[in-house]
Structure formats: structure tokens, C-alpha cells
Scaffold this motif. Structure first.
Motif, PDB file in Angstrom:
ATOM      1  N   VAL A 130     -14.813  10.189   2.597  1.00 40.91           N
ATOM      2  CA  VAL A 130     -14.628   9.696   1.689  1.00 40.91           C
ATOM      3  C   VAL A 130     -16.242   9.215   1.056  1.00 40.91           C
ATOM      4  O   VAL A 130     -16.946   9.703   1.097  1.00 40.91           O
ATOM      5  N   SER A 131     -16.182   9.049  -0.086  1.00 41.32           N
ATOM      6  CA  SER A 131     -17.419   8.957  -1.065  1.00 41.32           C
ATOM      7  C   SER A 131     -18.485   9.896  -1.510  1.00 41.32           C
ATOM      8  O   SER A 131     -19.269  10.118  -1.513  1.00 41.32           O
TER       9      SER A 131
ATOM     10  N   PRO B  39      -9.711   9.685   5.593  1.00 41.17           N
ATOM     11  CA  PRO B  39     -11.193   8.607   5.981  1.00 41.17           C
ATOM     12  C   PRO B  39     -12.685   9.039   5.833  1.00 41.17           C
ATOM     13  O   PRO B  39     -13.559   8.834   5.639  1.00 41.17           O
TER      14      PRO B  39
ATOM     15  N   ALA C 117     -15.492   7.570  -6.229  1.00 41.51           N
ATOM     16  CA  ALA C 117     -15.332   5.638  -6.057  1.00 41.51           C
ATOM     17  C   ALA C 117     -13.764   5.565  -5.222  1.00 41.51           C
ATOM     18  O   ALA C 117     -12.741   6.176  -5.911  1.00 41.51           O
ATOM     19  N   GLN C 118     -13.445   5.004  -3.763  1.00 43.54           N
ATOM     20  CA  GLN C 118     -12.724   4.056  -3.460  1.00 43.54           C
ATOM     21  C   GLN C 118     -12.298   3.146  -4.686  1.00 43.54           C
ATOM     22  O   GLN C 118     -12.524   2.674  -5.465  1.00 43.54           O
ATOM     23  N   MET C 119     -10.647   3.445  -4.814  1.00 44.45           N
ATOM     24  CA  MET C 119      -9.836   3.060  -5.528  1.00 44.45           C
ATOM     25  C   MET C 119      -9.322   2.107  -4.550  1.00 44.45           C
ATOM     26  O   MET C 119      -8.868   2.112  -3.364  1.00 44.45           O
ATOM     27  N   ASP C 120      -8.542   0.733  -5.447  1.00 40.24           N
ATOM     28  CA  ASP C 120      -7.886  -0.064  -4.309  1.00 40.24           C
ATOM     29  C   ASP C 120      -6.130   0.498  -4.372  1.00 40.24           C
ATOM     30  O   ASP C 120      -5.642   0.264  -5.937  1.00 40.24           O
TER      31      ASP C 120
ATOM     32  N   TRP D 248      -4.538   7.380   5.264  1.00 46.48           N
ATOM     33  CA  TRP D 248      -5.033   8.405   3.905  1.00 46.48           C
ATOM     34  C   TRP D 248      -6.109   6.930   2.832  1.00 46.48           C
ATOM     35  O   TRP D 248      -5.453   6.065   2.943  1.00 46.48           O
ATOM     36  N   VAL D 249      -7.202   7.509   2.635  1.00 46.03           N
ATOM     37  CA  VAL D 249      -8.210   6.926   1.346  1.00 46.03           C
ATOM     38  C   VAL D 249      -8.322   7.097  -0.055  1.00 46.03           C
ATOM     39  O   VAL D 249      -7.720   8.564   0.129  1.00 46.03           O
ATOM     40  N   LEU D 250      -7.633   6.419  -1.046  1.00 42.84           N
ATOM     41  CA  LEU D 250      -7.495   6.905  -2.538  1.00 42.84           C
ATOM     42  C   LEU D 250      -9.369   6.993  -2.995  1.00 42.84           C
ATOM     43  O   LEU D 250      -9.727   5.737  -3.253  1.00 42.84           O
ATOM     44  N   GLU D 251      -9.126   7.583  -3.607  1.00 42.14           N
ATOM     45  CA  GLU D 251     -10.954   7.517  -4.063  1.00 42.14           C
ATOM     46  C   GLU D 251     -10.543   8.676  -5.671  1.00 42.14           C
ATOM     47  O   GLU D 251      -9.725   9.050  -5.950  1.00 42.14           O
TER      48      GLU D 251
ATOM     49  N   ASN E  72       0.935  -1.150   0.150  1.00 40.87           N
ATOM     50  CA  ASN E  72       0.286  -0.399   0.097  1.00 40.87           C
ATOM     51  C   ASN E  72       0.765   1.513  -0.298  1.00 40.87           C
ATOM     52  O   ASN E  72       1.275   2.474   0.889  1.00 40.87           O
TER      53      ASN E  72
END
Ligand SMILES: [Zn+2]
Length: 375
Positions: A43-44, A40, A56-59, A24-27, A15
Motif C-alpha cells: 500500500v501507499s 496489503p 492514496a487509499q480509497m474506501d 485486497w486494498v483499493l488505492e 465491500n
């Protein structure tokens, strides 16, 4: 200074986003293809950049964006809240018949701090150059003029430029040449103005607490050509100064570049939006340093038609009154004529004025559409 992407080491679970220093979140946005790093709790939500789709959330281990390294520098937000409020209030009030959603409170409640990336590049520039250098000089001439029964001599100064061919060799380090990290950067700056990079400071995790960061969609190798354009301007200027000239033209060079060092810098903007009559999202951008606002205005044709409708109804009421007065007049009542005239005048006046709101809304929207196309 950043390492090239393929040198970036993934952390144990693959990651890479952890190199940003926190969870953090990836979108990503399916509409503008923007990729964002968010805290976090954010999100969305709706895309803070184009507003056209939900993020939209990405991996992070599957969908690797073009460039993922965290920034080194950040230009902090510094627009005072009352300044933002004033900017937004003025914008919302700048149009008659605004859609219901275009109001100060809605715009303020949706305001989102967003960081946009840009590059600063350092490079060693070597090579031959040649150009024509221009030197200002003055010639003085005398003009004879007959005035007040006398010949008078007037000294006249005239500016001219002498051009000389020069050439030379250059070997010099250039620092902090800017280059776009986003395709949209020029567009954004055309709308809300440029940024004062002198306020940049080292990036810290805390800078992202409430904000969303847009990742670069132009990696260094793609942005380099534009950095060269800026470097050429800087080099031309230096060669002119070295020649002690006032102007240059026809600058030619055969440069070689070495030791390019890239720094990612974040620029602060606020984004917000309102919905127009057709439920279309209309984005509003604000400069994070100056508070300058850019937004597309839309008048509400629905509200315009409603007002037109009401005025036409009122006109028909006056027509009714005039008809009744006419009958009363026929029955021989005194003094009805002037009231009939008044009722008819009001009817005609309202009937004509009734179309103004609709006309206004249609003209405003057409003008705004043209303006948008020009941007
Ligand atoms: Zn988007």
C-alpha cells in the motif's frame, strides 16, 4: 464472462472488493486517475503506472471505480530475471553523463509487476453486406527483342485485378475480439509492443500475490465502438474468403449485434523509474513477456557542468604554466618556447573541449523531449 456492473452484488458489508477473492486494498492515483487493486503489503507506494504521485487509499464502499469486477483471464509474466537485468543494464548504460539515480541497481530494486486490463468480447453478428471483390489474374504477352543478331521472343506475365460487385448476408458468431479497457493501452503497446494473448490462462488469486492490478477505466459499453472496428475487419476478411476473392474495397454493412459476452484479461508489464536532475520521475516500462524496455533518457546537466568546470580549471592551470614559462624565457632561459607552445595548445584544447559535455547533455535532453512528444 462478466456480468454488467449494476448486476454485481455487494457483499454483506458493502465491500465489493471481496469479490476479488482476498483481502485486497483499493488505492487511487491523483495524477493519472488510475485505480489499483493491491496486496496489503504494497500500500501507499508511488503510483506504479505514472510515478507522479503516491497512491492514496480509497474506501471501496464510497469511491466506487468505473469497473470493479475481477478478471477472468491473465497472461502470466514470463520474462526471465537475467533478461530483465540485461534490458535494464543496457538502458542505464545507453547514455553518457546519466543522472546518478539512473543505474541498473536502482531500476531493478524499484521494479514492480503491474497488470493492465483489456477486453475480449464475443458477439453474434447479423446483417447485409456489400463490397467490391477483387480477383487476381494474369495476362501473358510477347515481347520481341533483337539480341545476338537474332530476334528473340520473350513471354511477359502481367498481374491484373478484376473487380466485381458482391453482396450477401452474414450471420456468424465472433469470439475474442479485443478492445481496450484502458485509455492508455494503445500508448503502452506503442512503446513496448503487443502481447501474445495465446498464453492467457484462467485468473487465480495467486496471480496477484506480488503484483498490482490496474482497474479498467473504460467499461464495456465505452469500449464497444472499438470492438466493432475489429469486428468489421474480421467480417470483411470472412466475406472476402467466402467470395474466394483476393482483395476487397468499399465494404459496407448494416450489422446487428447480439449476445455480447465480455471477458476481462490482464496483461503483464513491469514498471520502474529513476529521478532526473530536477527530481522528476522518469518511468521505465518493460514488457512482461518479451522483456522489451521503454524509457525516457535524460542526461545529467549537473554532471556536465561539473566536468566543464573541471576542464576550464585545468585550462587555466596551463595558462598559468605558459605565463611562468614566458617569464622564464624573458629571463633568458634556453628552450622555453616549445614548452610555452605546448602549454598554450593544451589550454586552448581543454578550453574548447570543456563545452562538449554541456552541449552533449543539452542536445540529448532536447532530442529525448521531442521523441516523447511523438509517442
Ligand atoms: Zn498515476
Amino acid at each position: 464472462m462478466v456480468k454488467l456492473m449494476d448486476e454485481v452484488e455487494l457483499t454483506q458489508n458493502g465491500n465489493w472488493i471481496e469479490v476479488w477473492g482476498a483481502d485486497w486494498v483499493l488505492e487511487g492515483c491523483a495524477s493519472c486517475n488510475g485505480v489499483f487493486v493491491l496486496p496489503p503489503q504494497k500500500v501507499s507506494q508511488r503510483c506504479p503506472f505514472c510515478g507522479q504521485a503516491a497512491l492514496a487509499q480509497m474506501d471501496p464502499s464510497d469511491d466506487r471505480p468505473i469497473y470493479t469486477q475481477p478478471p477472468e483471464l491473465v497472461v502470466p509474466f514470463r520474462t526471465a530475471e537475467d533478461r530483465l537485468r540485461a534490458s535494464v543494464g543496457k538502458f542505464a548504460k545507453s547514455i553518457w553523463l546519466a543522472p546518478a539515480d539512473l543505474n541498473e541497481n536502482a531500476l531493478l530494486s524499484r521494479m514492480q509487476p503491474v497488470y493492465l486490463p483489456m477486453w475480449l468480447v464475443d458477439a453474434q453478428v447479423q446483417g447485409e453486406w456489400q463490397a467490391e471483390m477483387g480477383f487476381d489474374y494474369e495476362i501473358v504477352s510477347h515481347r520481341e527483342e533483337y539480341q545476338h543478331n537474332n530476334w528473340q521472343t520473350e513471354r511477359v506475365k502481367e498481374k491484373r485485378v478484376r473487380w466485381e460487385q458482391r453482396l450477401g448476408r452474414l450471420n456468424r458468431q465472433y469470439e475474442n475480439q479485443s478492445a481496450p479497457a484502458l485509455d492508455e493501452q494503445e500508448q503502452v503497446e506503442a512503446k513496448i509492443g503487443r502481447f501474445n494473448l495465446k498464453e492467457a490462462k484462467p485468473f487465480q488469486q495467486d496471480d496477484l500475490t506480488n503484483a498490482i492490478a490496474h482497474l479498467p477505466n473504460r467499461p464495456p459499453e465505452d469500449a464497444w465502438n472499438e470492438a466493432v472496428v475489429g469486428l468489421k475487419t474480421a467480417v470483411t476478411q470472412d466475406c472476402r474468403l467466402a467470395s474466394e476473392a483476393d482483395h476487397t474495397r468499399g465494404f459496407k454493412w448494416s450489422p446487428q449485434f447480439a449476445n455480447q459476452q465480455w471477458t476481462q484479461l490482464l496483461l503483464p508489464i513491469y514498471t520502474s523509474y529513476y529521478l532526473d536532475d530536477e527530481n522528476q520521475v522518469r518511468m521505465v516500462l518493460l514488457h512482461g513477456q518479451t522483456g522489451k524496455l521503454y524509457g525516457v533518457l535524460r542526461a545529467s546537466t549537473k554532471r556536465a557542468y561539473r566536468i566543464t568546470n573541471m576542464m576550464l580549471k585545468a585550462a587555466s592551470v596551463f595558462l598559468g604554466i605558459a605565463t611562468v614559462l614566458f617569464l622564464v624565457d624573458l629571463l633568458g632561459a634556453e628552450g622555453a618556447e616549445s614548452w610555452i607552445t605546448l602549454a598554450l595548445l593544451l589550454m586552448v584544447g581543454l578550453g574548447v573541449a570543456a563545452f562538449l559535455p554541456v552541449l552533449y547533455a543539452l542536445i540529448v535532453n532536447a532530442t529525448q523531449r521531442t521523441k516523447e512528444r511523438e509517442k
